[in-house]
Scaffold this motif. Sequence first.
Motif, PDB file in Angstrom:
ATOM      1  N   VAL A 144       0.825  -1.210   0.000  1.00  0.00           N
ATOM      2  CA  VAL A 144       0.000   0.000   0.000  1.00  0.00           C
ATOM      3  C   VAL A 144       0.857   1.257   0.000  1.00  0.00           C
ATOM      4  N   LYS A 145       2.009   1.195   0.677  1.00  0.00           N
ATOM      5  CA  LYS A 145       2.892   2.358   0.657  1.00  0.00           C
ATOM      6  C   LYS A 145       3.409   2.584  -0.755  1.00  0.00           C
ATOM      7  N   ASP A 146       3.736   1.498  -1.425  1.00  0.00           N
ATOM      8  CA  ASP A 146       4.213   1.604  -2.797  1.00  0.00           C
ATOM      9  C   ASP A 146       3.122   2.115  -3.731  1.00  0.00           C
ATOM     10  N   ALA A 147       1.854   1.869  -3.360  1.00  0.00           N
ATOM     11  CA  ALA A 147       0.726   2.338  -4.173  1.00  0.00           C
ATOM     12  C   ALA A 147       0.351   3.784  -3.861  1.00  0.00           C
ATOM     13  N   GLY A 148       1.042   4.410  -2.886  1.00  0.00           N
ATOM     14  CA  GLY A 148       0.813   5.821  -2.611  1.00  0.00           C
ATOM     15  C   GLY A 148       0.003   6.133  -1.379  1.00  0.00           C
ATOM     16  N   ALA A 149      -0.259   5.144  -0.515  1.00  0.00           N
ATOM     17  CA  ALA A 149      -0.986   5.431   0.726  1.00  0.00           C
ATOM     18  C   ALA A 149      -0.250   6.509   1.517  1.00  0.00           C
ATOM     19  N   SER A 150      -1.009   7.443   2.077  1.00  0.00           N
ATOM     20  CA  SER A 150      -0.385   8.557   2.796  1.00  0.00           C
ATOM     21  C   SER A 150      -0.003   8.189   4.219  1.00  0.00           C
ATOM     22  N   PHE A 151      -0.721   7.222   4.803  1.00  0.00           N
ATOM     23  CA  PHE A 151      -0.446   6.827   6.181  1.00  0.00           C
ATOM     24  C   PHE A 151      -0.826   5.356   6.346  1.00  0.00           C
ATOM     25  N   VAL A 152       0.084   4.597   6.928  1.00  0.00           N
ATOM     26  CA  VAL A 152      -0.134   3.167   7.117  1.00  0.00           C
ATOM     27  C   VAL A 152       0.076   2.816   8.583  1.00  0.00           C
ATOM     28  N   MET A 153      -0.947   2.223   9.179  1.00  0.00           N
ATOM     29  CA  MET A 153      -0.834   1.708  10.539  1.00  0.00           C
ATOM     30  C   MET A 153      -0.880   0.189  10.490  1.00  0.00           C
ATOM     31  N   ILE A 154      -0.053  -0.459  11.319  1.00  0.00           N
ATOM     32  CA  ILE A 154      -0.078  -1.913  11.412  1.00  0.00           C
ATOM     33  C   ILE A 154      -0.188  -2.295  12.876  1.00  0.00           C
ATOM     34  N   THR A 155      -0.961  -3.343  13.174  1.00  0.00           N
ATOM     35  CA  THR A 155      -1.173  -3.750  14.564  1.00  0.00           C
ATOM     36  C   THR A 155      -0.687  -5.170  14.799  1.00  0.00           C
ATOM     37  N   GLY A 156      -0.312  -5.433  16.054  1.00  0.00           N
ATOM     38  CA  GLY A 156       0.085  -6.764  16.481  1.00  0.00           C
ATOM     39  C   GLY A 156      -0.321  -6.977  17.924  1.00  0.00           C
ATOM     40  N   LEU A 157       0.064  -8.114  18.473  1.00  0.00           N
ATOM     41  CA  LEU A 157      -0.378  -8.467  19.820  1.00  0.00           C
ATOM     42  C   LEU A 157       0.760  -9.078  20.619  1.00  0.00           C
ATOM     43  N   GLY A 158       1.271  -8.333  21.602  1.00  0.00           N
ATOM     44  CA  GLY A 158       2.159  -8.896  22.610  1.00  0.00           C
ATOM     45  C   GLY A 158       3.552  -9.268  22.148  1.00  0.00           C
ATOM     46  N   THR A 159       4.193 -10.101  22.970  1.00  0.00           N
ATOM     47  CA  THR A 159       5.596 -10.460  22.770  1.00  0.00           C
ATOM     48  C   THR A 159       5.831 -11.150  21.440  1.00  0.00           C
ATOM     49  N   ARG A 160       4.922 -12.000  21.041  1.00  0.00           N
ATOM     50  CA  ARG A 160       5.094 -12.751  19.798  1.00  0.00           C
ATOM     51  C   ARG A 160       5.240 -11.841  18.592  1.00  0.00           C
ATOM     52  N   ASP A 161       4.605 -10.675  18.644  1.00  0.00           N
ATOM     53  CA  ASP A 161       4.623  -9.763  17.508  1.00  0.00           C
ATOM     54  C   ASP A 161       5.584  -8.588  17.684  1.00  0.00           C
ATOM     55  N   ALA A 162       6.301  -8.524  18.789  1.00  0.00           N
ATOM     56  CA  ALA A 162       7.128  -7.349  19.078  1.00  0.00           C
ATOM     57  C   ALA A 162       8.181  -7.111  17.998  1.00  0.00           C
ATOM     58  N   GLU A 163       8.902  -8.155  17.604  1.00  0.00           N
ATOM     59  CA  GLU A 163       9.940  -7.992  16.584  1.00  0.00           C
ATOM     60  C   GLU A 163       9.335  -7.551  15.263  1.00  0.00           C
ATOM     61  N   ARG A 164       8.184  -8.089  14.930  1.00  0.00           N
ATOM     62  CA  ARG A 164       7.539  -7.754  13.660  1.00  0.00           C
ATOM     63  C   ARG A 164       7.092  -6.294  13.639  1.00  0.00           C
ATOM     64  N   LEU A 165       6.551  -5.826  14.761  1.00  0.00           N
ATOM     65  CA  LEU A 165       6.149  -4.426  14.834  1.00  0.00           C
ATOM     66  C   LEU A 165       7.364  -3.506  14.741  1.00  0.00           C
ATOM     67  N   ALA A 166       8.483  -3.936  15.319  1.00  0.00           N
ATOM     68  CA  ALA A 166       9.707  -3.133  15.238  1.00  0.00           C
ATOM     69  C   ALA A 166      10.213  -3.032  13.800  1.00  0.00           C
ATOM     70  N   LEU A 167       9.975  -4.072  12.998  1.00  0.00           N
ATOM     71  CA  LEU A 167      10.398  -4.073  11.605  1.00  0.00           C
ATOM     72  C   LEU A 167       9.478  -3.252  10.702  1.00  0.00           C
ATOM     73  N   ALA A 168       8.251  -3.038  11.136  1.00  0.00           N
ATOM     74  CA  ALA A 168       7.219  -2.479  10.266  1.00  0.00           C
ATOM     75  C   ALA A 168       7.590  -1.157   9.595  1.00  0.00           C
ATOM     76  N   PRO A 169       8.258  -0.216  10.274  1.00  0.00           N
ATOM     77  CA  PRO A 169       8.590   1.035   9.582  1.00  0.00           C
ATOM     78  C   PRO A 169       9.451   0.848   8.334  1.00  0.00           C
ATOM     79  N   ALA A 170      10.311  -0.164   8.336  1.00  0.00           N
ATOM     80  CA  ALA A 170      11.141  -0.419   7.159  1.00  0.00           C
ATOM     81  C   ALA A 170      10.317  -0.916   5.980  1.00  0.00           C
ATOM     82  N   PHE A 171       9.075  -1.360   6.248  1.00  0.00           N
ATOM     83  CA  PHE A 171       8.209  -1.873   5.193  1.00  0.00           C
ATOM     84  C   PHE A 171       7.016  -0.958   4.947  1.00  0.00           C
ATOM     85  N   GLY A 172       7.181   0.315   5.297  1.00  0.00           N
ATOM     86  CA  GLY A 172       6.193   1.306   4.914  1.00  0.00           C
ATOM     87  C   GLY A 172       5.241   1.752   5.993  1.00  0.00           C
TER      88      GLY A 172
END
Length: 368
Positions: free
Chosen positions: A197-225
């Motif tokens: 979606v960032k590549d398609a021109g979205a102006s703002f992207v929010m991503i959600t996760g849950l707890g410890t299992r998703d902590a690393e993934r949420l930390a990576l999210a800014p690098a993916f838009g």
Amino acid sequence: MTSATGLVLTSPRSFEQRSFDLPDIGASDGLLRIEACGLCGTDHEQYTGHITNPQACIPGHEVIGVVEELGNHAAGRWGVNAGQRVAVEVFLSCRECGQCQAGVYRRCERNGLRTMIGFTDADTPPGLGGGYASHLYLGPDSMLMPVPDELDPVTATLFNPLGAGIRWAVEIPETQPGDVVAILGPGVRGLCAAAAVKDAGASFVMITGLGTRDAERLALAPAFGADLAVDVSETDPNRALREAIGRKADVVVDVTAKAPAAFAQAVQLARPGGTIVLAGTRGSPETPGFEPDHIVYKELRIIGALGVDVGAYRKALDLLVSGRYPFEDLPRQVAGFDDLEPLIQLLAGERSGVPPVHGVFAPDPAQS
């Protein structure tokens, strides 16, 4: 080589390594030497029995490999050559029925769900119908896409989740430049959807996760838009989005699995007249916090998404080659025949530990 090796799921939580005779290849079919196969949530749902299969099968459908044998008619039908690295479409297409002619070959009258890669009967010769194997039989209705030389086989397996991100988060909801998009679920498909979606021109992207299992993934999210990453165990995503930009989302894409409460969050996050795409299984008939009246009050458009298509896969391969997002650096684990089951157990939450963002099977991990 006259035989192939495959890991057969004979029943839930029961793998059996088998040897298969390599089939004779005629004018209309082919044989693929598998280099890598990405692991999907569907795979561990097959493993646990959450998704049932009526027969033993070789799972795995995010397949990358080299065409080892190829019939003359198949070469023309598929547009590839022997020795070429290709990605394999999960669904098969007869190319002749009304559904295939209309471009929705996922509903092919000759194929459909029953002939999907990773689900076919391992006891019916040639039996090589899934990605957890050294070889994959390519029937006449197969669909193949050339893989650019710049991509290694392991990174190339991301053609599947990234293609899903493109179709589910951009094409289906018709995401427009300037849109605000909320993505529920920060797994590999969620991160891929953010990049899409960032590549398609979205102006703002929010991503959600849950707890410890998703902590690393949420930390990576800014690098993916992603402009905002929210742990819903600590922060109300609706409030977080409002505080960040003062408005709700034009598009909400739910790629969570077995998270029935996420749908209620999606309805809360969507603006009036917005679009919600459901692309992950609920895992439960219950939907905590869901108030159906809000769909009416907001006049929401809710769309279910199953599978991808060749067009989105090709766009995904192009985006992987572009290098605009660090897909090659995703935290991943590559497993061979002997250590694949523990990795699937980890992804399924049946083994302690935090799973990698990207899991991959490779017949020879040392060369992947």
